[in-house]
Motif scaffolding. Structure first.
Motif, PDB file in Angstrom:
ATOM      1  N   ASN A 138       0.850  -1.193   0.000  1.00 30.34           N
ATOM      2  CA  ASN A 138       0.000   0.000   0.000  1.00 30.34           C
ATOM      3  C   ASN A 138       0.887   1.244   0.000  1.00 30.34           C
ATOM      4  O   ASN A 138       1.519   1.544   1.010  1.00 30.34           O
ATOM      5  CB  ASN A 138      -0.900  -0.030   1.240  1.00 30.34           C
ATOM      6  CG  ASN A 138      -1.693   1.256   1.395  1.00 30.34           C
ATOM      7  OD1 ASN A 138      -1.770   2.069   0.468  1.00 30.34           O
ATOM      8  ND2 ASN A 138      -2.271   1.439   2.569  1.00 30.34           N
ATOM      9  N   PRO A 139       0.941   1.980  -1.124  1.00 29.31           N
ATOM     10  CA  PRO A 139       1.832   3.150  -1.212  1.00 29.31           C
ATOM     11  C   PRO A 139       1.534   4.188  -0.130  1.00 29.31           C
ATOM     12  O   PRO A 139       2.438   4.921   0.282  1.00 29.31           O
ATOM     13  CB  PRO A 139       1.520   3.725  -2.605  1.00 29.31           C
ATOM     14  CG  PRO A 139       0.863   2.629  -3.355  1.00 29.31           C
ATOM     15  CD  PRO A 139       0.175   1.766  -2.352  1.00 29.31           C
ATOM     16  N   ALA A 140       0.302   4.231   0.346  1.00 29.27           N
ATOM     17  CA  ALA A 140      -0.046   5.218   1.370  1.00 29.27           C
ATOM     18  C   ALA A 140       0.613   4.881   2.709  1.00 29.27           C
ATOM     19  O   ALA A 140       0.734   5.744   3.583  1.00 29.27           O
ATOM     20  CB  ALA A 140      -1.555   5.281   1.534  1.00 29.27           C
ATOM     21  N   ALA A 141       1.053   3.646   2.879  1.00 35.98           N
ATOM     22  CA  ALA A 141       1.591   3.225   4.170  1.00 35.98           C
ATOM     23  C   ALA A 141       3.110   3.292   4.235  1.00 35.98           C
ATOM     24  O   ALA A 141       3.696   3.030   5.284  1.00 35.98           O
ATOM     25  CB  ALA A 141       1.113   1.802   4.483  1.00 35.98           C
ATOM     26  N   GLY A 142       3.771   3.646   3.142  1.00 37.57           N
ATOM     27  CA  GLY A 142       5.225   3.736   3.171  1.00 37.57           C
ATOM     28  C   GLY A 142       5.817   3.480   1.804  1.00 37.57           C
ATOM     29  O   GLY A 142       5.104   3.114   0.869  1.00 37.57           O
ATOM     30  N   SER A 143       7.139   3.649   1.701  1.00 42.03           N
ATOM     31  CA  SER A 143       7.806   3.458   0.414  1.00 42.03           C
ATOM     32  C   SER A 143       7.934   1.961   0.106  1.00 42.03           C
ATOM     33  O   SER A 143       7.914   1.133   1.015  1.00 42.03           O
ATOM     34  CB  SER A 143       9.191   4.100   0.449  1.00 42.03           C
ATOM     35  OG  SER A 143      10.044   3.337   1.282  1.00 42.03           O
ATOM     36  N   PRO A 144       8.093   1.619  -1.165  1.00 42.10           N
ATOM     37  CA  PRO A 144       8.279   0.204  -1.521  1.00 42.10           C
ATOM     38  C   PRO A 144       9.527  -0.384  -0.869  1.00 42.10           C
ATOM     39  O   PRO A 144       9.531  -1.544  -0.463  1.00 42.10           O
ATOM     40  CB  PRO A 144       8.441   0.231  -3.046  1.00 42.10           C
ATOM     41  CG  PRO A 144       7.949   1.542  -3.502  1.00 42.10           C
ATOM     42  CD  PRO A 144       8.071   2.495  -2.351  1.00 42.10           C
ATOM     43  N   LEU A 145      10.583   0.441  -0.769  1.00 38.95           N
ATOM     44  CA  LEU A 145      11.820  -0.063  -0.177  1.00 38.95           C
ATOM     45  C   LEU A 145      11.624  -0.386   1.312  1.00 38.95           C
ATOM     46  O   LEU A 145      12.115  -1.396   1.808  1.00 38.95           O
ATOM     47  CB  LEU A 145      12.927   0.972  -0.365  1.00 38.95           C
ATOM     48  CG  LEU A 145      14.361   0.448  -0.327  1.00 38.95           C
ATOM     49  CD1 LEU A 145      14.581  -0.652  -1.349  1.00 38.95           C
ATOM     50  CD2 LEU A 145      15.338   1.593  -0.547  1.00 38.95           C
ATOM     51  N   ALA A 146      10.880   0.469   2.010  1.00 38.19           N
ATOM     52  CA  ALA A 146      10.617   0.206   3.428  1.00 38.19           C
ATOM     53  C   ALA A 146       9.740  -1.044   3.576  1.00 38.19           C
ATOM     54  O   ALA A 146       9.964  -1.869   4.467  1.00 38.19           O
ATOM     55  CB  ALA A 146       9.951   1.410   4.081  1.00 38.19           C
ATOM     56  N   TRP A 147       8.763  -1.178   2.705  1.00 34.60           N
ATOM     57  CA  TRP A 147       7.902  -2.377   2.718  1.00 34.60           C
ATOM     58  C   TRP A 147       8.756  -3.628   2.536  1.00 34.60           C
ATOM     59  O   TRP A 147       8.652  -4.601   3.287  1.00 34.60           O
ATOM     60  CB  TRP A 147       6.865  -2.256   1.591  1.00 34.60           C
ATOM     61  CG  TRP A 147       5.969  -3.442   1.422  1.00 34.60           C
ATOM     62  CD1 TRP A 147       4.877  -3.765   2.194  1.00 34.60           C
ATOM     63  CD2 TRP A 147       6.065  -4.465   0.418  1.00 34.60           C
ATOM     64  NE1 TRP A 147       4.297  -4.928   1.727  1.00 34.60           N
ATOM     65  CE2 TRP A 147       5.003  -5.374   0.644  1.00 34.60           C
ATOM     66  CE3 TRP A 147       6.947  -4.696  -0.645  1.00 34.60           C
ATOM     67  CZ2 TRP A 147       4.793  -6.500  -0.166  1.00 34.60           C
ATOM     68  CZ3 TRP A 147       6.736  -5.819  -1.443  1.00 34.60           C
ATOM     69  CH2 TRP A 147       5.682  -6.700  -1.204  1.00 34.60           C
ATOM     70  N   LEU A 148       9.643  -3.589   1.541  1.00 36.13           N
ATOM     71  CA  LEU A 148      10.469  -4.754   1.217  1.00 36.13           C
ATOM     72  C   LEU A 148      11.445  -5.071   2.347  1.00 36.13           C
ATOM     73  O   LEU A 148      11.583  -6.229   2.756  1.00 36.13           O
ATOM     74  CB  LEU A 148      11.244  -4.477  -0.075  1.00 36.13           C
ATOM     75  CG  LEU A 148      12.291  -5.516  -0.468  1.00 36.13           C
ATOM     76  CD1 LEU A 148      11.616  -6.837  -0.820  1.00 36.13           C
ATOM     77  CD2 LEU A 148      13.136  -5.016  -1.636  1.00 36.13           C
ATOM     78  N   LEU A 149      12.134  -4.063   2.857  1.00 36.96           N
ATOM     79  CA  LEU A 149      13.165  -4.328   3.858  1.00 36.96           C
ATOM     80  C   LEU A 149      12.558  -4.663   5.218  1.00 36.96           C
ATOM     81  O   LEU A 149      13.168  -5.385   6.003  1.00 36.96           O
ATOM     82  CB  LEU A 149      14.144  -3.164   3.929  1.00 36.96           C
ATOM     83  CG  LEU A 149      15.038  -3.134   2.682  1.00 36.96           C
ATOM     84  CD1 LEU A 149      15.655  -1.786   2.459  1.00 36.96           C
ATOM     85  CD2 LEU A 149      16.098  -4.229   2.745  1.00 36.96           C
ATOM     86  N   THR A 150      11.360  -4.170   5.490  1.00 37.59           N
ATOM     87  CA  THR A 150      10.655  -4.585   6.704  1.00 37.59           C
ATOM     88  C   THR A 150      10.318  -6.069   6.617  1.00 37.59           C
ATOM     89  O   THR A 150      10.550  -6.841   7.559  1.00 37.59           O
ATOM     90  CB  THR A 150       9.370  -3.759   6.890  1.00 37.59           C
ATOM     91  OG1 THR A 150       9.721  -2.377   7.036  1.00 37.59           O
ATOM     92  CG2 THR A 150       8.593  -4.210   8.118  1.00 37.59           C
ATOM     93  N   LEU A 151       9.812  -6.460   5.456  1.00 39.60           N
ATOM     94  CA  LEU A 151       9.487  -7.871   5.217  1.00 39.60           C
ATOM     95  C   LEU A 151      10.752  -8.731   5.327  1.00 39.60           C
ATOM     96  O   LEU A 151      10.761  -9.785   5.971  1.00 39.60           O
ATOM     97  CB  LEU A 151       8.875  -7.941   3.818  1.00 39.60           C
ATOM     98  CG  LEU A 151       8.279  -9.183   3.194  1.00 39.60           C
ATOM     99  CD1 LEU A 151       7.391  -8.741   2.033  1.00 39.60           C
ATOM    100  CD2 LEU A 151       9.333 -10.130   2.703  1.00 39.60           C
ATOM    101  N   ALA A 152      11.835  -8.245   4.731  1.00 35.89           N
ATOM    102  CA  ALA A 152      13.093  -8.999   4.727  1.00 35.89           C
ATOM    103  C   ALA A 152      13.656  -9.134   6.147  1.00 35.89           C
ATOM    104  O   ALA A 152      14.073 -10.221   6.563  1.00 35.89           O
ATOM    105  CB  ALA A 152      14.114  -8.302   3.820  1.00 35.89           C
ATOM    106  N   HIS A 153      13.644  -8.028   6.891  1.00 42.49           N
ATOM    107  CA  HIS A 153      14.184  -8.063   8.248  1.00 42.49           C
ATOM    108  C   HIS A 153      13.353  -8.981   9.136  1.00 42.49           C
ATOM    109  O   HIS A 153      13.892  -9.747   9.932  1.00 42.49           O
ATOM    110  CB  HIS A 153      14.231  -6.642   8.827  1.00 42.49           C
ATOM    111  CG  HIS A 153      14.896  -6.567  10.162  1.00 42.49           C
ATOM    112  ND1 HIS A 153      14.194  -6.451  11.336  1.00 42.49           N
ATOM    113  CD2 HIS A 153      16.214  -6.620  10.505  1.00 42.49           C
ATOM    114  CE1 HIS A 153      15.049  -6.431  12.348  1.00 42.49           C
ATOM    115  NE2 HIS A 153      16.278  -6.525  11.876  1.00 42.49           N
TER     116      HIS A 153
END
Lengths: 193, 235
Positions: A76-91
């Motif tokens: 959801n772009p409204a909830a944050g950047s794609p990079l933050a979404w990806l790295l949150t998932l990765a972490h």
């Protein structure tokens, strides 16, 4: 605190990854390959930093990208950047793996109290700009030793903040405020605050 | 955790955002946020989000190039190519056939989902989707398995090699399609291409009845110069 919609210093723009994720959600394999190429070094590097084992890191990175493939439509772009979404998932996945392997104590005895040194491995300049890498490492270096230690243990070693407080023989309130101050220091240094 | 006042909740946003909490603590926080006033919940969400954006930028500091084979595996899993599992032990050929069949089903599934949105299907996808698709598989005497999924109608096949030992230094494995006129080169694999698993397209099957493997010096030969060490019947 300001809501960040753009991080101008990133060498590839949020809008580009955002567009790629939409295509990935539509099952576009070529877009997925481009998304992988634009983010792989950040994801694999973070996972490796947490897991400290090449085999586990490859497996976990593979799982992360399959999760991206399966769940790109939940971004959801409204909830944050794609990079933050990806790295949150990765972490999240890397930390889960560390805890499920119960490997923390072994890793610790093997590596001692590791510091967050910039890795020496070369990363292609098209993916991570050298200047950006140096600036980010400098910002980590600008923290106090106590703050950096907290980020190291809680973020890169996968300990809970309760474990961090036990490790450092400090009370929980102290650890929480050190972690918070560390993030604020990074944000200021990166020009994001 | 009992009746925390608002500043305590916000102070927990950092360990929450950094995954530095046990699952039960995360569940506690989620419950408290759900029950909190809207402005508290929003302030917490904004703090978490800002922390995660910060750490996303910080990932430049730890970036490391992953190995190339990871890209191959990740893309193979989503592209409809035969899936070569990461932690596969050497197996008997019956198992290999089942695995190839399973890979085929996964491939077809991905193909069916994606076909309306994707460019023209690759030759591998066309082979898997062909009505006359066949699979043959066998053990390589020196270890590992070779599986060929092929279609006479498409005049092509996909070779999957699993756990095959790499060729000796200075040599390659060469594949030969053999018909009545003799062997025709179908490509080579060097040590880097073989380990631990690989896939290759076999174009122009023609009337060939056999896929054979030899060890050849350098980068390969125009005709086999050593005895065939493994072969698969394409019937």
């Amino acid at each position: 605190m300001t809501i960040l919609t753009r991080v101008a210093r990133l060498p590839f723009v949020t809008a580009e990854l955002d567009a790629l994720l939409r295509q990935v959600a539509a099952r576009d394999v070529d877009a997925f390959a481009t998304f992988y190429d634009n983010t792989r070094a950040r994801v694999y590097g973070l996972v490796t930093r947490v897991l400290r084992d090449p085999g586990y890191s490859e497996e976990t990175t593979q799982d992360i990208y399959l999760q991206v493939w399966r769940t790109a439509d939940s971004y959801n772009p409204a909830a944050g950047s794609p990079l933050a979404w990806l790295l949150t998932l990765a972490h999240r996945r890397a930390v889960d793996r560390v805890r499920s392997e119960q490997a923390a104590s072994q890793r610790e005895s093997r590596y001692g109290a590791a510091n967050v040194d910039p890795p020496s491995d070369q990363v292609s300049d098209s993916v991570i700009l050298r200047d950006e890498r140096r600036q980010v490492a400098d910002c980590l270096g600008s923290l106090t030793d106590a703050q950096r230690e907290c980020i190291q243990l809680a973020y890169y070693d996968g300990l809970t903040y309760v474990q961090v407080s036990e490790r450092l023989s400090a009370n929980l309130a102290t650890i929480k405020s050190r972690m918070r101050d560390a993030i604020r220091g990074l944000r200021r240094c990166l020009g994001m605050a | 955790m009992t009746e925390p006042i608002e500043p305590d909740l916000i102070a927990l946003a950092t360990p929450y955002a950094l995954h530095a909490m046990s699952e039960s603590e995360v569940a506690d926080i989620d419950r408290l946020i759900a029950a909190a006033p809207a402005e508290v919940a929003q302030a917490f969400a904004e703090e978490v989000r800002a922390i995660r954006e910060t750490m996303a930028v910080m990932s430049a500091a730890t970036a490391v190039e992953p190995p190339q084979q990871l890209r191959d595996r990740v893309l193979a899993e989503v592209s409809g190519a035969p899936v070569v599992p990461l932690r596969r032990k050497p197996r008997r050929w019956q198992t290999a056939v089942l695995a190839a069949a399973a890979a085929l089903v996964i491939g077809l599934g991905a193909f069916a989902v994606g076909q309306s949105l994707r460019p023209a299907p690759s030759m591998a996808e066309q082979v898997f989707a062909a009505p006359d698709v066949q699979t043959v598989s066998g053990e390589i005497p020196t270890g590992g398995t070779a599986t060929v999924v092929f279609s006479r109608e498409k005049n092509a096949g996909v070779l999957v090699m699993n756990d095959v030992a790499p060729p000796a230094a200075g040599t390659v494995y060469q594949m030969w399609l053999i018909d009545e006129k003799g062997p025709h080169s179908a490509g080579t694999m060097d040590a880097k291409a073989v380990a631990p698993s690989t896939t290759a397209m076999l174009g122009d099957l023609g009337d060939s009845q056999t896929l054979a493997f030899t060890v050849e010096p350098g980068s390969g030969s125009s005709q086999p110069t050593t005895p065939i060490f493994a072969q698969l019947p394409l019937i």
